[in-house]
Motif scaffolding. Structure first.
Motif, mmCIF file in Angstrom:
data_model
loop_
_atom_site.group_PDB
_atom_site.id
_atom_site.type_symbol
_atom_site.label_atom_id
_atom_site.label_comp_id
_atom_site.label_asym_id
_atom_site.label_seq_id
_atom_site.Cartn_x
_atom_site.Cartn_y
_atom_site.Cartn_z
ATOM 1 N N LEU A 1 13.176 15.207 -9.716
ATOM 2 C CA LEU A 1 13.331 15.468 -8.288
ATOM 3 C C LEU A 1 14.671 14.677 -7.878
ATOM 4 C CD1 LEU A 1 13.079 16.425 -5.317
ATOM 5 C CD2 LEU A 1 11.397 14.565 -5.115
ATOM 6 N N ILE A 2 14.795 13.332 -8.548
ATOM 7 C CA ILE A 2 15.834 12.465 -8.041
ATOM 8 C C ILE A 2 17.049 13.123 -8.821
ATOM 9 C CG2 ILE A 2 16.838 10.167 -8.829
ATOM 10 C CD1 ILE A 2 13.765 9.314 -8.665
ATOM 11 N N GLY A 3 17.106 13.743 -9.955
ATOM 12 C CA GLY A 3 18.090 14.272 -10.520
ATOM 13 C C GLY A 3 18.868 15.620 -9.738
ATOM 14 N N VAL A 4 17.976 16.389 -9.232
ATOM 15 C CA VAL A 4 18.337 17.410 -8.291
ATOM 16 C C VAL A 4 18.770 16.901 -6.919
ATOM 17 C CG1 VAL A 4 17.530 19.450 -7.056
ATOM 18 C CG2 VAL A 4 16.588 19.265 -9.330
ATOM 19 N N VAL A 5 18.183 15.926 -6.338
ATOM 20 C CA VAL A 5 18.874 15.254 -5.226
ATOM 21 C C VAL A 5 20.218 14.667 -5.346
ATOM 22 C CG1 VAL A 5 18.597 13.313 -3.602
ATOM 23 C CG2 VAL A 5 16.725 14.709 -4.122
ATOM 24 N N SER B 1 0.720 -1.274 -0.057
ATOM 25 C CA SER B 1 0.052 -0.118 -0.027
ATOM 26 C C SER B 1 0.994 1.071 0.055
ATOM 27 C CB SER B 1 -0.833 -0.025 1.210
ATOM 28 O OG SER B 1 -0.194 -0.269 2.205
ATOM 29 N N ARG B 2 0.414 2.177 -0.682
ATOM 30 C CA ARG B 2 1.157 3.583 -0.753
ATOM 31 C C ARG B 2 0.470 4.474 0.103
ATOM 32 N NH1 ARG B 2 4.922 4.197 -4.936
ATOM 33 N NH2 ARG B 2 4.616 2.434 -6.532
ATOM 34 N N PRO B 3 1.302 5.411 0.651
ATOM 35 C CA PRO B 3 0.553 6.575 1.661
ATOM 36 C C PRO B 3 -0.510 7.172 0.644
ATOM 37 C CG PRO B 3 3.109 6.644 1.588
ATOM 38 C CD PRO B 3 2.616 5.592 0.498
ATOM 39 N N ALA B 4 -1.236 7.830 1.465
ATOM 40 C CA ALA B 4 -2.296 8.771 0.847
ATOM 41 C C ALA B 4 -1.682 9.962 0.049
ATOM 42 C CB ALA B 4 -3.532 9.046 1.486
ATOM 43 N N PRO B 5 -2.091 10.539 -0.623
ATOM 44 C CA PRO B 5 -1.362 11.812 -1.309
ATOM 45 C C PRO B 5 -1.278 13.005 -0.564
ATOM 46 C CG PRO B 5 -3.296 10.982 -3.024
ATOM 47 C CD PRO B 5 -3.279 10.057 -1.749
ATOM 48 N N ALA B 6 -2.502 13.037 0.617
ATOM 49 C CA ALA B 6 -2.136 13.921 1.588
ATOM 50 C C ALA B 6 -1.121 13.789 2.547
ATOM 51 C CB ALA B 6 -3.594 14.407 2.603
ATOM 52 N N ALA B 7 -0.738 12.517 2.857
ATOM 53 C CA ALA B 7 0.357 12.295 3.763
ATOM 54 C C ALA B 7 1.658 12.512 2.932
ATOM 55 C CB ALA B 7 0.156 10.797 4.242
ATOM 56 N N LEU B 8 1.779 12.143 1.551
ATOM 57 C CA LEU B 8 3.073 12.438 0.765
ATOM 58 C C LEU B 8 3.179 13.968 0.820
ATOM 59 C CD1 LEU B 8 2.285 9.765 -1.988
ATOM 60 C CD2 LEU B 8 4.350 9.825 -0.373
ATOM 61 N N ARG B 9 1.886 14.729 0.455
ATOM 62 C CA ARG B 9 2.168 16.184 0.327
ATOM 63 C C ARG B 9 2.953 16.771 1.751
ATOM 64 N NH1 ARG B 9 0.858 21.148 0.227
ATOM 65 N NH2 ARG B 9 0.173 22.214 -1.667
ATOM 66 N N VAL C 1 21.979 27.164 -1.411
ATOM 67 C CA VAL C 1 20.811 27.745 -1.624
ATOM 68 C C VAL C 1 20.219 27.436 -3.126
ATOM 69 C CG1 VAL C 1 19.637 30.138 -1.982
ATOM 70 C CG2 VAL C 1 21.259 29.884 -0.102
ATOM 71 N N THR C 2 21.158 27.245 -4.134
ATOM 72 C CA THR C 2 20.578 27.048 -5.457
ATOM 73 C C THR C 2 19.943 25.731 -5.192
ATOM 74 O OG1 THR C 2 22.845 26.448 -5.960
ATOM 75 C CG2 THR C 2 22.075 28.592 -6.720
ATOM 76 N N ARG C 3 20.750 24.532 -4.659
ATOM 77 C CA ARG C 3 20.094 23.271 -4.369
ATOM 78 C C ARG C 3 18.668 23.208 -3.544
ATOM 79 N NH1 ARG C 3 22.518 21.716 -8.643
ATOM 80 N NH2 ARG C 3 24.699 21.457 -8.183
ATOM 81 N N THR C 4 18.669 24.024 -2.592
ATOM 82 C CA THR C 4 17.560 23.968 -1.880
ATOM 83 C C THR C 4 16.414 24.739 -2.407
ATOM 84 O OG1 THR C 4 18.111 26.112 -0.685
ATOM 85 C CG2 THR C 4 18.792 24.028 0.380
ATOM 86 N N ASP C 5 16.531 25.811 -3.337
ATOM 87 C CA ASP C 5 15.635 26.201 -3.999
ATOM 88 C C ASP C 5 15.162 25.411 -5.125
ATOM 89 O OD1 ASP C 5 15.802 28.701 -2.611
ATOM 90 O OD2 ASP C 5 16.843 29.637 -4.070
ATOM 91 N N ALA C 6 15.876 24.597 -5.791
ATOM 92 C CA ALA C 6 15.601 23.794 -6.933
ATOM 93 C C ALA C 6 14.676 22.482 -6.177
ATOM 94 C CB ALA C 6 16.794 23.237 -7.743
ATOM 95 N N LEU C 7 15.124 22.131 -5.076
ATOM 96 C CA LEU C 7 14.481 20.983 -4.391
ATOM 97 C C LEU C 7 13.073 21.413 -3.903
ATOM 98 C CD1 LEU C 7 17.274 19.565 -2.370
ATOM 99 C CD2 LEU C 7 16.328 18.208 -4.099
ATOM 100 N N ALA C 8 13.020 22.684 -3.394
ATOM 101 C CA ALA C 8 11.864 23.056 -2.993
ATOM 102 C C ALA C 8 10.948 23.355 -4.437
ATOM 103 C CB ALA C 8 11.913 24.512 -2.113
ATOM 104 N N ALA C 9 11.445 23.893 -5.428
ATOM 105 C CA ALA C 9 10.526 24.144 -6.476
ATOM 106 C C ALA C 9 10.065 22.754 -7.058
ATOM 107 C CB ALA C 9 11.320 24.660 -7.457
ATOM 108 N N GLN C 10 11.014 21.775 -7.176
ATOM 109 C CA GLN C 10 10.379 20.690 -7.707
ATOM 110 C C GLN C 10 9.457 19.790 -6.669
ATOM 111 O OE1 GLN C 10 11.030 19.815 -10.893
ATOM 112 N NE2 GLN C 10 9.790 18.012 -10.515
ATOM 113 N N CYS C 11 9.600 19.845 -5.429
ATOM 114 C CA CYS C 11 8.700 19.311 -4.385
ATOM 115 C C CYS C 11 7.245 19.998 -4.666
ATOM 116 C CB CYS C 11 9.355 19.266 -3.072
ATOM 117 S SG CYS C 11 10.637 18.117 -2.724
ATOM 118 N N GLY C 12 7.366 21.375 -4.786
ATOM 119 C CA GLY C 12 6.165 21.890 -5.112
ATOM 120 C C GLY C 12 5.387 21.435 -6.317
ATOM 121 N N THR C 13 6.138 21.383 -7.319
ATOM 122 C CA THR C 13 5.628 20.821 -8.635
ATOM 123 C C THR C 13 4.834 19.481 -8.264
ATOM 124 O OG1 THR C 13 7.013 21.860 -9.876
ATOM 125 C CG2 THR C 13 6.112 19.887 -10.732
ATOM 126 N N ILE C 14 5.527 18.582 -7.397
ATOM 127 C CA ILE C 14 5.091 17.249 -7.257
ATOM 128 C C ILE C 14 3.639 17.450 -6.140
ATOM 129 C CG2 ILE C 14 5.429 15.145 -5.994
ATOM 130 C CD1 ILE C 14 8.325 15.120 -7.254
#
Length: 151
Positions: A76-80, A20-28, A45-58
């Motif tokens: 996201l995996i690429g930015v990580v 089972s996968r976590p619910a979308p709200a839990a993942l968010r 900062v450039t990495r944290t901003d890129a990670l935050a932006a990609q997490c926001g997209t997801i």
């Protein structure tokens, strides 16, 4: 232990039940927590901003569709991976006393990027947690693949 305590196993070691996968709200919420944790690390900062932006997209995709695209997860995996490379290339010192007096916020990947051992571990832990969240995120493509396997 009763045989009903766990999913049945096939001879090759795989289970017959889909996990089972976590619910979308839990993942968010997990993505929001990951962004907050990453911002508290000394990643560039450039990495944290890129990670935050990609997490926001997801997160937006989870809100609207309950899943994300493979492309968003792979980005996201690429930015990580880039952030991990920054941490791997950082100069590591034993304690705060050995840190330079001023550390540029965008110094990742440069000789000036210096972390303590504890900071390096915190960065890597935060990035690993983010990867685990990405793996748990359902994708449009995984739903198609799972449907095809059950036919």
């Amino acid at each position: 232990m009763c045989s009903n305590d766990s999913p049945s196993q096939k001879r090759d070691g795989t289970t017959s039940e889909r996990p089972s996968r976590p619910a979308p709200a839990a993942l968010r919420a997990d993505y929001a927590d990951s962004v907050a944790t990453v911002r508290d690390t000394p990643l560039p900062v450039t990495r944290t901003d890129a990670l935050a932006a990609q997490c926001g997209t997801i997160q937006d995709a989870l809100d609207t569709e309950g899943r994300a695209s493979n492309e968003a997860i792979l980005t996201l995996i690429g930015v990580v991976a880039e952030a991990v490379a920054d941490v791997a290339s950082a100069r590591v010192v034993r304690d705060d006393a050995a840190l330079p007096t001023e550390r540029p916020a965008a110094a990742g990947g440069t000789p000036e990027y210096t972390l303590t051992v504890a900071e390096r571990e915190a960065c890597l832990d935060a990035l690993a947690d983010l990867l685990f969240t990405a793996v748990d995120t359902p994708t449009r493509e995984s739903d198609v693949t799972a449907d095809a396997q059950t036919d």
